[in-house]
Design a protein around this motif. Structure first.
Motif, PDB file in Angstrom:
ATOM      1  N   LEU A  69      14.239 -53.515 -47.820  1.00  0.00           N
ATOM      2  CA  LEU A  69      14.359 -53.616 -49.271  1.00  0.00           C
ATOM      3  C   LEU A  69      13.070 -54.148 -49.902  1.00  0.00           C
ATOM      4  O   LEU A  69      12.665 -53.748 -50.992  1.00  0.00           O
ATOM      5  N   ARG A  92      19.844 -43.702 -67.706  1.00  0.00           N
ATOM      6  CA  ARG A  92      20.197 -44.908 -68.427  1.00  0.00           C
ATOM      7  C   ARG A  92      19.135 -45.970 -68.227  1.00  0.00           C
ATOM      8  O   ARG A  92      18.282 -45.865 -67.376  1.00  0.00           O
ATOM      9  N   ARG A 116      15.009 -52.797 -66.241  1.00  0.00           N
ATOM     10  CA  ARG A 116      16.160 -53.425 -65.609  1.00  0.00           C
ATOM     11  C   ARG A 116      16.496 -54.676 -66.406  1.00  0.00           C
ATOM     12  O   ARG A 116      15.733 -55.648 -66.367  1.00  0.00           O
ATOM     13  N   ASP A 119      14.546 -44.249 -54.079  1.00  0.00           N
ATOM     14  CA  ASP A 119      15.127 -45.173 -55.051  1.00  0.00           C
ATOM     15  C   ASP A 119      14.321 -45.021 -56.331  1.00  0.00           C
ATOM     16  O   ASP A 119      13.141 -45.374 -56.376  1.00  0.00           O
ATOM     17  N   LEU A 154      25.138 -45.571 -52.710  1.00  0.00           N
ATOM     18  CA  LEU A 154      25.231 -46.799 -53.506  1.00  0.00           C
ATOM     19  C   LEU A 154      24.353 -46.761 -54.743  1.00  0.00           C
ATOM     20  O   LEU A 154      24.488 -47.603 -55.629  1.00  0.00           O
ATOM     21  N   ARG A 155      23.441 -45.793 -54.816  1.00  0.00           N
ATOM     22  CA  ARG A 155      22.595 -45.697 -56.017  1.00  0.00           C
ATOM     23  C   ARG A 155      23.158 -44.709 -57.025  1.00  0.00           C
ATOM     24  O   ARG A 155      22.556 -44.478 -58.065  1.00  0.00           O
ATOM     25  N   PRO A 209      24.667 -43.625 -60.024  1.00  0.00           N
ATOM     26  CA  PRO A 209      24.964 -44.440 -61.209  1.00  0.00           C
ATOM     27  C   PRO A 209      26.344 -44.191 -61.779  1.00  0.00           C
ATOM     28  O   PRO A 209      26.798 -44.925 -62.648  1.00  0.00           O
ATOM     29  N   VAL A 238      30.150 -44.317 -61.642  1.00  0.00           N
ATOM     30  CA  VAL A 238      31.335 -44.879 -61.003  1.00  0.00           C
ATOM     31  C   VAL A 238      32.437 -44.899 -62.063  1.00  0.00           C
ATOM     32  O   VAL A 238      32.276 -45.552 -63.087  1.00  0.00           O
TER      33      VAL A 238
END
Lengths: 182, 421
Positions: free
Chosen positions: B65, B144, B246, B338, B372-373, B375, B377
């Motif tokens: 990471l 976004r 962010r 990413d 998991l990335r 966007p 959900v």
């Protein structure tokens, strides 16, 4: 379900100083049905990203007649640092400085942010929810634009009406609370 | 075993790792972001600050990471690579596992000196914009947490830009930023459609992609082209700047400055942008798909840099070249894509792509909850189109001479038109 927050007897009388220097016993809820504790850290980006939600949870808790504490479990966080951080992130909750990590150890808190909802209207301390606040972060480094699941809100809502929370533990995600002693 | 072996390889026993062994790793790989006032949430100068986060550092470095670097070693060598070697990861892990012993040498980590920027032309956001405390949905739910700003450059003559430096008032929230020089009034028009400063729309101008003028990323706020190359900023341009941010949990004031280093080299050659892209993608909820694009170069070019663009539903991307003599070359590879760590990647050495080379872009789209990335959900059908590619990779290239440059531009215009049909 394996839980790190096994309910049952705990040292209710753990004492932690607030930013004014007064000793508090956060696990002894005086005339409140439950207590909400959120472990945070001034420089943890994951805890900070969730700051607006922490303040919403604080308001929700206080409106329900319960108690809420923001806790810094680090020896290097002074009252001044904690207060500046709270002002910066518009958090109005009372702050506790758990410098020796006695509260973190008692509750087995491991990361920031981590929430613990404690039922206090009975002789023993019962943790009714512990762990993740919401799903803003899917994993370390993988942050969603918005949270779509609000575990802490649901837990507090359950505490308000005296219901249990299922699951009572969700593994929290964030910055480690580095233990003072190895 | 990996850790033990790696540490043995540099002559340090696992139990003997001290701060003096950790410090050079921090200096080389962490301090470009983790310095006072930098984009990272905390500084890592003092041994105590690093020790306080030793376990966290171990975890984020072991998982890859940190430090953020999305390019794999399979592509062409890149400038400013930030990845850690196995032995460096091993040292950090051993230090954390042994309760971070300090030793006698407690010198703090020092940020390596940077070459001073040449800020020949500076443009500033004409107004401030407030980065919200929390993310919110934007138009179309496609991209976004981004905003596009238009900064008038006011240049009476064309300028040849060799370097770009981004100075942010809120470095902790500004992630990928892409730039485009717009000599038309198109970007101003987009911005004028409502009363807000800036626009939620992309920084693209028709079929010109944001990123034509490169892009900067976290810890990589400076781009400097190799000698002999420049980006063209035509007379009277605006700078359209697409900012991905962010939110930090509190509102922050943004009024960034962009500085151009201008080259006076008369022989400098302009960079043009070729796009490998898939204009429309349609992937069902819960499904995965690999999409591809290819085109054949009709001019000899030199590849100077690469700007990948894809959203979080893309999990991997790759750009390859099939050279006329049959050799297959991976130009750029991001196996764990990413979007928040994207930037323009400048090559360590300019790479020759001869006429007849087949350029091929490949993107893996994973529209599942397991990504998991993703966007979205809950997961929904992903159907999106963009003139400049729903997914794309920009190639920053230069032609041999002015005549070839003209031909290259004409050919690429035609290629873009053909993709519209």
């Amino acid at each position: 379900m394996a839980m790190s927050c096994d309910s049952g007897l705990r040292t209710r009388h753990v004492e932690v100083r607030d930013t004014g220097g007064a000793l508090q016993k956060p696990l002894v809820g005086v005339d409140v049905p439950f207590v909400v504790i959120v472990f945070a850290s001034p420089d943890c980006p994951i805890a900070n990203a969730i700051a607006p939600e922490i303040e919403r949870l604080h308001k929700m808790t206080v409106d329900a007649g319960a108690a809420f504490y923001l806790v810094h479990a680090r020896s290097d966080v002074t009252a001044d640092t904690a207060q500046k951080h709270a002002r910066k992130f518009a958090i109005s909750a009372p702050i506790l400085l758990d410098t020796d990590q006695s509260l973190a150890k008692e509750l087995n808190a491991t990361v920031t942010p981590e929430i613990v909802v404690v039922k206090t209207d009975q002789p023993t301390v019962e943790i009714i929810y512990q762990g993740l606040i919401n799903n803003l972060y899917a994993s370390l480094g993988n942050r969603r634009d918005q949270a779509s699941e609000h575990y802490a809100r649901e837990a507090i809502a359950s505490a308000i009406v005296g219901q249990t929370v299922d699951p009572a533990y969700r593994k929290p995600l964030g910055c480690f609370i580095e233990r003072a002693e190895p | 075993m990996l850790i033990l072996g790696a540490i043995a390889a540099i002559g340090v026993e696992v139990g003997s790792v001290e701060w003096k062994h950790v410090r050079p790793i921090i200096e080389q790989h962490c301090l470009s972001c983790h310095h006072d006032g930098g984009p990272a949430p905390f500084a890592l100068h003092d041994p105590e600050s690093v020790a306080l986060r030793a376990r966290f550092i171990k975890e984020v470095t072991a998982s890859g990471l940190m430090p953020p670097w999305i390019a794999s070693e399979y592509g062409l060598p890149l400038q400013d690579e930030r990845g850690l070697s196995d032995h460096e990861i091993g040292i950090l892990a051993a230090w954390a596992d042994n309760a971070h012993p300090m030793g006698d040498d407690l010198k703090p980590a020092k940020r390596p000196p940077e070459s001073p920027a040449k800020d020949d032309v500076v443009v500033t956001m004409p107004e401030t914009w407030t980065v919200p405390a929390e993310g919110k949905e934007n138009w179309g739910r496609r991209d976004r947490d981004k905003w596009t700003f238009v900064l008038p450059i006011g240049n009476d003559d064309a300028i040849h830009v060799r370097g770009i430096q981004h100075y942010s008032t809120a470095p902790q929230v500004v992630h990928a930023v892409t730039y485009l020089a717009d000599p038309t009034d198109a970007s101003q028009w987009k911005d004028s459609r409502d009363d807000m400063f800036g626009t939620y729309m992309t920084g693209d101008i028709r079929d010109r992609p944001s990123g034509e003028l490169g892009g900067t990323g976290v810890g990589h706020r400076k781009l400097r082209l190799p000698e002999g190359f420049h980006w063209d900023v035509p007379r009277g341009s605006d700078l359209a700047m697409e900012v991905h941010y962010r939110p930090l949990g509190r509102p922050l004031r943004l009024q960034d400055r962009i500085a151009f280093e201008v080259t006076a080299d008369q022989n400098s050659r302009p960079l043009r942008t070729l796009i490998s892209m898939v204009r429309w993608i349609d992937v069902a909820s819960g499904a995965s798909s690999t999409v591809e694009d290819q085109f054949v170069l009709e001019e000899d070019v030199q590849l100077v840099g690469i700007t990948p663009r894809a959203m979080g539903t893309c999990t991997a991307l790759r750009l390859t070249a099939s050279l006329p003599h049959g050799e297959e070359v991976i130009l750029f590879d991001a196996p764990d894509w990413d979007p928040h760590w994207r930037q323009t990647f400048l090559l360590e050495d300019v790479y020759e792509l001869p006429l007849g080379t087949v350029i091929r872009g490949t993107w893996r789209i994973v529209n599942t909850e397991g990504n998991l990335r993703n966007p979205f959900v809950p997961i929904e059908r992903l159907s999106m189109a963009r003139r400049t590619g729903a997914v794309s990779i920009l190639l920053h290239v230069a032609a041999e001479d002015p005549e070839a440059d003209q031909r290259l531009q004409g050919w690429h215009r035609e290629l873009m038109r053909s993709r519209m049909r």
